[in-house]
Design a protein around this motif. Structure first.
Motif, mmCIF file in Angstrom:
data_model
loop_
_atom_site.group_PDB
_atom_site.id
_atom_site.type_symbol
_atom_site.label_atom_id
_atom_site.label_comp_id
_atom_site.label_asym_id
_atom_site.label_seq_id
_atom_site.Cartn_x
_atom_site.Cartn_y
_atom_site.Cartn_z
ATOM 1 N N LYS A 115 0.936 -1.314 0.167
ATOM 2 C CA LYS A 115 -0.065 0.062 -0.106
ATOM 3 C C LYS A 115 0.804 1.354 -0.028
ATOM 4 C CE LYS A 115 -3.752 -2.108 0.567
ATOM 5 N NZ LYS A 115 -5.190 -1.990 -0.547
ATOM 6 N N GLY A 116 2.134 1.128 -0.248
ATOM 7 C CA GLY A 116 2.953 2.186 -0.215
ATOM 8 C C GLY A 116 3.822 2.633 1.033
ATOM 9 N N ILE A 117 3.448 2.160 2.205
ATOM 10 C CA ILE A 117 3.982 2.300 3.375
ATOM 11 C C ILE A 117 5.653 1.708 3.521
ATOM 12 C CG2 ILE A 117 3.789 2.283 5.909
ATOM 13 C CD1 ILE A 117 1.313 3.531 4.578
ATOM 14 N N ARG A 118 6.446 2.449 3.554
ATOM 15 C CA ARG A 118 7.815 2.115 3.634
ATOM 16 C C ARG A 118 8.615 2.036 4.901
ATOM 17 N NH1 ARG A 118 6.059 0.435 -0.454
ATOM 18 N NH2 ARG A 118 6.665 0.725 -2.441
ATOM 19 N N SER A 119 8.017 2.744 5.671
ATOM 20 C CA SER A 119 8.707 2.932 7.218
ATOM 21 C C SER A 119 7.938 1.915 8.116
ATOM 22 C CB SER A 119 8.738 4.312 7.628
ATOM 23 O OG SER A 119 8.906 4.552 8.865
ATOM 24 N N ILE A 120 8.536 0.656 7.728
ATOM 25 C CA ILE A 120 7.882 -0.636 8.585
ATOM 26 C C ILE A 120 8.897 -1.044 9.555
ATOM 27 C CG2 ILE A 120 6.508 -2.560 8.732
ATOM 28 C CD1 ILE A 120 5.859 -1.889 5.798
ATOM 29 N N ILE A 121 8.588 -1.566 10.908
ATOM 30 C CA ILE A 121 9.772 -2.558 11.462
ATOM 31 C C ILE A 121 8.623 -3.363 12.140
ATOM 32 C CG2 ILE A 121 9.496 -0.882 13.667
ATOM 33 C CD1 ILE A 121 12.556 -2.086 13.753
ATOM 34 N N LEU A 122 9.287 -4.854 11.998
ATOM 35 C CA LEU A 122 8.598 -5.656 12.672
ATOM 36 C C LEU A 122 9.433 -6.366 13.728
ATOM 37 C CD1 LEU A 122 6.860 -8.491 10.420
ATOM 38 C CD2 LEU A 122 8.335 -9.220 12.374
ATOM 39 N N LEU A 123 8.827 -6.663 14.832
ATOM 40 C CA LEU A 123 9.893 -7.277 15.786
ATOM 41 C C LEU A 123 9.063 -8.737 16.341
ATOM 42 C CD1 LEU A 123 9.307 -3.751 18.023
ATOM 43 C CD2 LEU A 123 10.929 -4.560 16.532
ATOM 44 N N GLU A 124 10.185 -9.705 16.350
ATOM 45 C CA GLU A 124 9.881 -11.030 16.381
ATOM 46 C C GLU A 124 10.515 -11.315 17.838
ATOM 47 O OE1 GLU A 124 7.796 -13.609 15.588
ATOM 48 O OE2 GLU A 124 8.928 -14.745 17.096
ATOM 49 N N ARG A 125 10.128 -12.052 18.999
ATOM 50 C CA ARG A 125 10.769 -12.363 20.090
ATOM 51 C C ARG A 125 11.584 -13.739 19.887
ATOM 52 N NH1 ARG A 125 5.726 -14.809 23.892
ATOM 53 N NH2 ARG A 125 5.185 -16.555 22.553
ATOM 54 N N GLU A 126 11.203 -14.486 18.958
ATOM 55 C CA GLU A 126 12.093 -15.748 18.699
ATOM 56 C C GLU A 126 13.297 -15.584 17.835
ATOM 57 O OE1 GLU A 126 11.434 -18.921 19.353
ATOM 58 O OE2 GLU A 126 9.309 -18.852 19.867
ATOM 59 N N ALA A 127 14.361 -16.281 17.527
ATOM 60 C CA ALA A 127 15.360 -15.913 16.822
ATOM 61 C C ALA A 127 15.428 -15.933 15.364
ATOM 62 C CB ALA A 127 16.751 -17.005 17.230
ATOM 63 N N SER A 128 14.079 -16.566 14.924
ATOM 64 C CA SER A 128 13.949 -16.423 13.530
ATOM 65 C C SER A 128 12.383 -16.080 13.116
ATOM 66 C CB SER A 128 14.315 -17.774 12.773
ATOM 67 O OG SER A 128 13.598 -18.749 13.402
ATOM 68 N N LEU A 129 12.107 -15.676 12.115
ATOM 69 C CA LEU A 129 10.586 -15.370 11.885
ATOM 70 C C LEU A 129 10.014 -16.511 11.633
ATOM 71 C CD1 LEU A 129 11.251 -12.395 9.212
ATOM 72 C CD2 LEU A 129 10.450 -12.137 11.748
ATOM 73 N N GLY A 130 8.715 -16.554 11.574
ATOM 74 C CA GLY A 130 7.981 -17.383 11.135
ATOM 75 C C GLY A 130 6.646 -17.903 11.988
ATOM 76 N N GLY A 131 7.052 -17.642 13.458
ATOM 77 C CA GLY A 131 5.940 -18.027 14.505
ATOM 78 C C GLY A 131 5.730 -19.310 14.706
ATOM 79 N N ILE A 132 4.572 -19.774 14.867
ATOM 80 C CA ILE A 132 4.306 -21.151 15.419
ATOM 81 C C ILE A 132 4.291 -22.079 14.173
ATOM 82 C CG2 ILE A 132 1.776 -21.092 14.759
ATOM 83 C CD1 ILE A 132 3.589 -22.109 18.182
ATOM 84 N N LEU A 133 4.205 -21.398 12.757
ATOM 85 C CA LEU A 133 4.569 -22.183 11.642
ATOM 86 C C LEU A 133 5.806 -22.910 11.477
ATOM 87 C CD1 LEU A 133 3.352 -19.456 9.038
ATOM 88 C CD2 LEU A 133 2.352 -21.553 9.534
ATOM 89 N N ARG A 134 6.785 -22.599 12.415
ATOM 90 C CA ARG A 134 8.205 -23.097 12.199
ATOM 91 C C ARG A 134 7.992 -24.429 12.804
ATOM 92 N NH1 ARG A 134 11.873 -21.056 15.743
ATOM 93 N NH2 ARG A 134 9.961 -20.564 16.901
ATOM 94 N N GLN A 135 7.206 -24.669 13.668
ATOM 95 C CA GLN A 135 7.007 -25.901 14.334
ATOM 96 C C GLN A 135 6.062 -26.917 13.734
ATOM 97 O OE1 GLN A 135 6.376 -24.472 18.429
ATOM 98 N NE2 GLN A 135 4.888 -25.955 18.493
ATOM 99 N N CYS A 136 5.184 -26.322 12.978
ATOM 100 C CA CYS A 136 4.062 -27.215 12.417
ATOM 101 C C CYS A 136 4.561 -27.811 11.243
ATOM 102 C CB CYS A 136 2.598 -26.208 12.128
ATOM 103 S SG CYS A 136 2.037 -25.418 13.579
ATOM 104 N N ILE A 137 5.136 -28.825 11.234
ATOM 105 C CA ILE A 137 5.905 -29.236 9.986
ATOM 106 C C ILE A 137 4.912 -30.084 9.195
ATOM 107 C CG2 ILE A 137 8.044 -29.507 11.354
ATOM 108 C CD1 ILE A 137 7.749 -32.384 11.203
ATOM 109 N N HIS A 138 3.736 -30.411 9.424
ATOM 110 C CA HIS A 138 2.805 -30.945 8.672
ATOM 111 C C HIS A 138 2.389 -30.279 7.653
ATOM 112 C CE1 HIS A 138 0.875 -28.900 11.808
ATOM 113 N NE2 HIS A 138 -0.188 -28.835 10.937
#
Lengths: 505, 410, 122
Positions: free
Chosen positions: B24-47
């Motif tokens: 949508k044209g917004i360029r000044s964004i920062i995303l903060l994640e508490r884990e060491a890598s992105l992906g959230g719970i998906l990282r452990q849902c290997i199915h």
């Protein structure tokens, strides 16, 4: 696992070989059996003198039984018979708690507490309690009307109350742990996961046989709490009648702490405080305990009907107990000394020269044991001092340094710490905001405790809303990094393995 | 530092919000994640089974995460991992701890995408002792799939939520004996596909109307007592059965994570247990938005991601200084609806409603009513409590509404 | 023989009644679309599954890498394939899509990594 389950067999030959292998370093002036709040307070009081001291504790940590399974209330001393040790030590313990808690860096708040009544009979009973309190020397007791009661605790149900302004709440885990760690810092040896199997009298003292070896000591102090009756018999004391009083608790989440500024109790009976609601020092609420007699001193199961009983009876006092706020249940057992009619007796603290002039026996140390821990310990020391001269130690330091809790620091302090050590910036438990540094420091505790609950009680990790869903794997991994194999990490009691090795070896 | 948008949480909702905001044209964004890598719970849902709506193919959790991460990285979206948000102020200052020290970010928009947590033993008050070996399904899943640690040898599963069913299969594949899945309700709680492919395929029994009434063991779990329950879900005396096992795996529901929202004083919805939002997915504090499982628990990662994309549209308008319509019309979940999002609307825009049916229905009608008058309706061939329903209601149907809007399913 | 199935293709979850004779589907009813019919015939005559597990990684930032099959296999082959996967080992770095075992048990499908695992200095 096999290795851990191995126990010494105590035929005569193996005992002889153990004794023969004992060196001077295994010989003590004082051995305290039981490292709970009272045992550790005794060890710490003894450490003020020039002596070799050890604590032998059967559990992997010092808070695994009654010392860690209670309401965390510092009592005023009004509820006990005038002239009893319970009354005397409780009043003394209450008075000294500000200085003790500050010396040991234990979170303590003199919140006061209310005993809530509704009927004329309740009022008479509370007035009698107040008179007894005055006779016991308890301070800060007065009756308050409904208006004042509701100013103090708007959410409570009740018409009037007895207010005890000297009562308070403390972190019972940290009180016990810091007593023990301070004792250890002053030279007391802790032998955790050592169960005493027998005690043999020698010319100059005793040999205490444990499942992991034997120790020579001049004095034995039995502060074994729930196990005190067994140890007392090993020492040759006649059989005491000790029954367990089991109490179950519910723990509510921190959103409920705001509705409860101080403990709220019903009108007490002579022997039992009644099911109450108590804020914890960290802002949770505990509900309980009920009280039912038990002779099984190691069963901590909480049955369905007790959960319902607690919800219902405490709900009559404080109608804010909802399942959605429930995060945990637990239970504790108090060892109560009773006479032949079953009537509950005072603390029994004795040296009987006819039986053993170098053994101090403590029986029936129950509530208010947490409040009374140091006065009890000083009493034990005074009994010893009647029989031999104790020389002051030149190096005793009563202070336990305050562990840094990341969550309690200012922004600037947090920033400073992270810049010095990245482990402060890695939050392991994000419910209670506990950093990796705090976990690592807890793993390196001076008592050598390496259980998951040992880390939990020292740091508050795993105690929050998610109850370890997010952090327990990380804590397990940090314990492995400290040198344990995956199979060796245990939750609390022996055999409480957390994972069974690797999926792909 | 200052940013147009701070996104808290690097799971499907947070990543999708970041990518869509950028679009949508917004360029000044920062995303903060508490884990060491992105992906959230998906990282452990290997199915597999993720992404059927958004990517038109069935992906495993890590593959789905990697697609979203790739989209974010391609756009050069700034993110910080191992960074835990400690607090948010109502003036939209986000304070976080990370490897570079403390971060203070002043933002025009704060987007909560922190996901949910699992209900554990305490929350459902399972009686019994407290041995080691009682795990939430997600914890057991993390041990196996992320940490290579086997959490048990013999398990009983309580609750038939999707993660519980997935774990029944996962544990069985690794040689763990799964005695059965016990569900207190009279219907399974997970997707039908999972009941078939995770339980039936492996002959793992599913016991409906059963619950655990006691847990045994002082060190490690040694066994459980299971009982049948009556219509009021109360255990029936005399129906107890004992199972020997060293583990209890809990799949008894998910709850939006409000740990940051509550201290901030955001209004919380009693039904979803997440924050209350308007049709712009904005919370009760202007400029603070929420989407994904921390708003309400979704069945599919796709739904969380698609919701976050809708959030990005309104958040982008907010960041650009457009006045969002004030939303004064409350939305009430009526008969047949257990919970609904959004909780407030303006009556001036199309509204995308997401709701959970309170019971199973066939050939039902979803009705939007105001003052007893039906303003919009839709036929629903099958509704199940375990499947979220959604409906886009056009603004024309809502323009005449002034009082509360009620949504029913019957 | 008649058997009933619940279709798993979409949330409509149609109840399908299937008439089966000697392992062949004679008739399907209850389906609202053709995909349901196709699915249930497959489910009766040749049920196939994909599944996910993990493979040991040497020298990686993680001890294992998650894997799946490149296409579904006959349901009865799940455990034999698991036994092969247990024996396998990958060397870091592993990249998403890497073939860990090709043409496993000659079933015509590969075991492939579903995430990256970076190498760490050993």
């Amino acid at each position: 696992m096999e290795r851990k389950l191995t126990r010494f067999s105590f035929d005569n030959r193996s005992i002889c070989s153990i004794i023969l292998s004992m060196t001077d370093k295994d010989a003590f002036d004082f051995i305290v059996i039981g490292g709970g709040v009272v045992g550790s307070a005794i060890a710490r009081e003894l450490a003020r003198y020039d002596a070799r001291i050890a604590v032998i504790e059967k559990n992997p940590d010092v808070v695994d039984e009654t010392s860690g399974r209670n309401s965390g209330v510092i009592h005023g001393g009004f509820a006990y018979d005038t002239g009893s040790l319970k009354a005397r030590f409780c009043v003394e313990g209450n008075r000294m708690m500000d200085s003790l808690a500050s010396e040991l860096s234990v979170p303590f708040r003199r919140t006061g507490k209310v005993l809530v009544g509704n009927t004329e009979e309740d009022r008479k009973s509370l007035e009698r309690t107040m008179e007894q309190g005055a006779a016991n020397g308890a301070s800060g007791l007065r009756m308050i009307d409904g208006r004042e009661l509701h100013e103090i605790v708007p959410a409570v149900l009740g018409s009037f109350a007895l207010l005890s302004s000297s009562s308070g709440i403390i972190d019972p885990f940290l009180l016990t742990i810091h007593l023990a760690e301070n004792a250890a810092a002053n030279g007391v040896h802790y032998y955790l996961s050592h169960k005493v199997m027998s005690i043999r009298k020698e010319k100059d003292g005793h040999i205490v046989d444990t499942d992991k070896g034997s120790f020579r000591t001049r004095w034995v102090i039995n502060s074994a709490g729930l196990g005190a009756k067994d140890v007392s018999e090993m020492l040759g004391f006649s059989s005491y009648r000790v029954i367990g009083s089991k109490g179950n608790y519910l723990v509510l989440d921190k959103t409920m702490g705001a509705l409860l500024p101080l403990p709220v109790y019903p009108v007490p009976s002579n022997t039992y405080m009644g099911i109450h609601v108590t804020p914890t020092i960290d802002g949770n609420v505990t509900v309980g305990p009920d009280a039912s007699p038990t002779m099984d001193f190691s069963y901590y199961g909480v049955p369905q009907e007790k959960i319902e009983l607690l919800e219902n009876s405490a709900g009559d006092l404080w109608p804010h107990i909802h399942r959605k706020n429930l995060i945990r249940t637990f239970s504790g057992i108090l060892p109560k000394l009773v006479d032949e009619n079953g009537a509950i007796q005072d603390f029994r603290i004795e040296i009987d020269d006819r039986i053993d002039s170098r053994a101090v026996n403590l029986i029936g140390i129950e509530s208010p044991g947490l409040t009374s821990c140091v006065p009890i310990a000083r009493h034990v020391v005074s009994l010893i001092a009647e029989r031999e001269t104790l020389r002051d130690s030149s190096s005793f330091n009563p202070c336990h340094p305050r562990p840094i809790r990341f969550s309690e620091l200012s922004e600037e302090e947090k920033d400073d710490l992270i810049r010095k050590d990245l482990a402060w910036g890695r939050i392991v438990c994000s419910c209670e905001m506990v950093s990796e540094r705090e976990i690592l420091d807890a793993i390196a505790n001076p008592l050598g405790v390496r259980t998951m609950t040992g880390i939990k009680y020292r740091t508050r990790s795993m105690m929050g809303l998610c109850q370890s869903g997010f952090c327990q794997m990380r804590i397990e991994q940090l314990l492995e990094r400290s040198g344990l194999d995956a199979d060796e990490v245990e939750y609390m009691y022996p055999g409480s393995w957390v994972v069974k090795g690797k999926v792909r070896a | 530092m200052e940013r147009d948008a701070v996104i808290i949480g690097g799971g499907p909702a947070g990543l999708a919000a970041a990518v869509a905001l950028h679009g949508k044209g917004i360029r000044s964004i920062i995303l903060l994640e508490r884990e060491a890598s992105l992906g959230g719970i998906l990282r452990q849902c290997i199915h597999d089974g993720f992404g059927i709506d958004r990517f038109k193919e069935s992906l495993t959790g890590p593959e789905y995460a990697s697609r979203l991460i790739h989209e974010a990285e391609e756009r050069g979206i700034e993110y910080r991992t191992s960074t835990t948000v400690l607090s948010i102020s109502s003036e939209r200052v986000v304070t976080a701890a990370g490897a570079d020290g403390m971060l203070h970010i002043h933002a025009k928009a704060v987007i909560l995408a922190v996901g949910c947590r699992e209900r554990d033993r305490g929350a459902i008050a399972i009686p019994g002792e407290r041995p080691a070996g009682v795990f939430t399904a997600g914890t057991a899943q993390a041990y196996i799939n992320l940490y290579n640690r086997l959490p048990c040898h013999e398990a009983v599963i309580l609750g038939s939520g999707d993660i519980g069913l997935i774990m029944a299969r996962r544990l069985t594949l690794e040689g763990v004996k799964v005695h059965g899945v016990f569900e207190i309700q009279d219907h399974p709680n997970g997707l039908e596909r999972n009941t078939i492919q995770c339980l039936d395929d492996y002959s793992i029994p599913l016991y409906l109307r059963h619950t655990i009434t006691d847990i045994h063991g002082s060190g490690r779990v040694e066994g459980v007592t299971v009982s049948k329950v009556d219509d009021r879900l109360v255990p029936i005396k005399g129906t107890e059965r004992e199972y020997r096992c060293d583990s209890v795996i809990l799949s008894v529901g998910l709850v939006p994570d409000n740990a940051l929202a509550l201290p901030l004083g955001l209004d919380v919805d009693g039904r979803t247990r997440g924050v209350s939002v308007d049709e712009n997915l904005m919370t009760s504090i202007p400029g603070i938005f929420s989407a994904g499982n921390c708003l309400h628990v979704h069945d599919l990662a796709d739904d969380a991601a698609l919701e976050a994309e809708r959030l990005a549209s309104s958040a982008a308008r907010w960041i650009n200084g457009d006045l969002l319509d004030s939303c004064a019309i409350p939305v009430i979940p009526g008969c047949g609806i257990a919970s609904i999002v959004p909780m407030r609307i303006s009556g001036k825009s199309d509204v995308f409603f997401t709701m959970r049916p309170s019971c199973a229905l066939r050939n039902a009608v979803l009705r939007v009513t105001a003052g007893g008058r039906t303003v919009w309706k839709k036929r629903i061939s099958r509704a199940l409590p375990q499947n979220m329903l959604s409906a886009e209601v056009p603004k024309e149907s809502l323009s005449s509404v002034s009082g509360p809007l009620e949504v029913t399913l019957s | 023989m008649k058997r009933s199935y619940t279709c798993v293709i979409c949330p409509n979850s149609c109840f399908l009644d299937v008439e089966i004779r000697e392992g062949n589907v004679i008739s399907v009813s209850g389906n609202q679309c053709g995909r349901g019919r196709e699915w249930v015939i497959g489910e009766v005559t040749d049920p196939r599954r994909n599944f996910a597990t993990s493979v040991k990684v040497r020298g990686g930032e993680m001890e294992t890498v998650s894997v799946r099959l490149s296409s579904p296999i006959p349901r009865a082959m799940i455990f034999p394939v698991m036994a092969e996967i247990r024996k396998a080992e990958a060397k870091a770095p592993v990249h998403i899509g890497d073939v860990i075992i090709s043409n496993v048990l000659s079933l015509g499908c590969d075991v492939i990594a579903t995430r990256d695992v970076a190498a760490v200095g050993m």
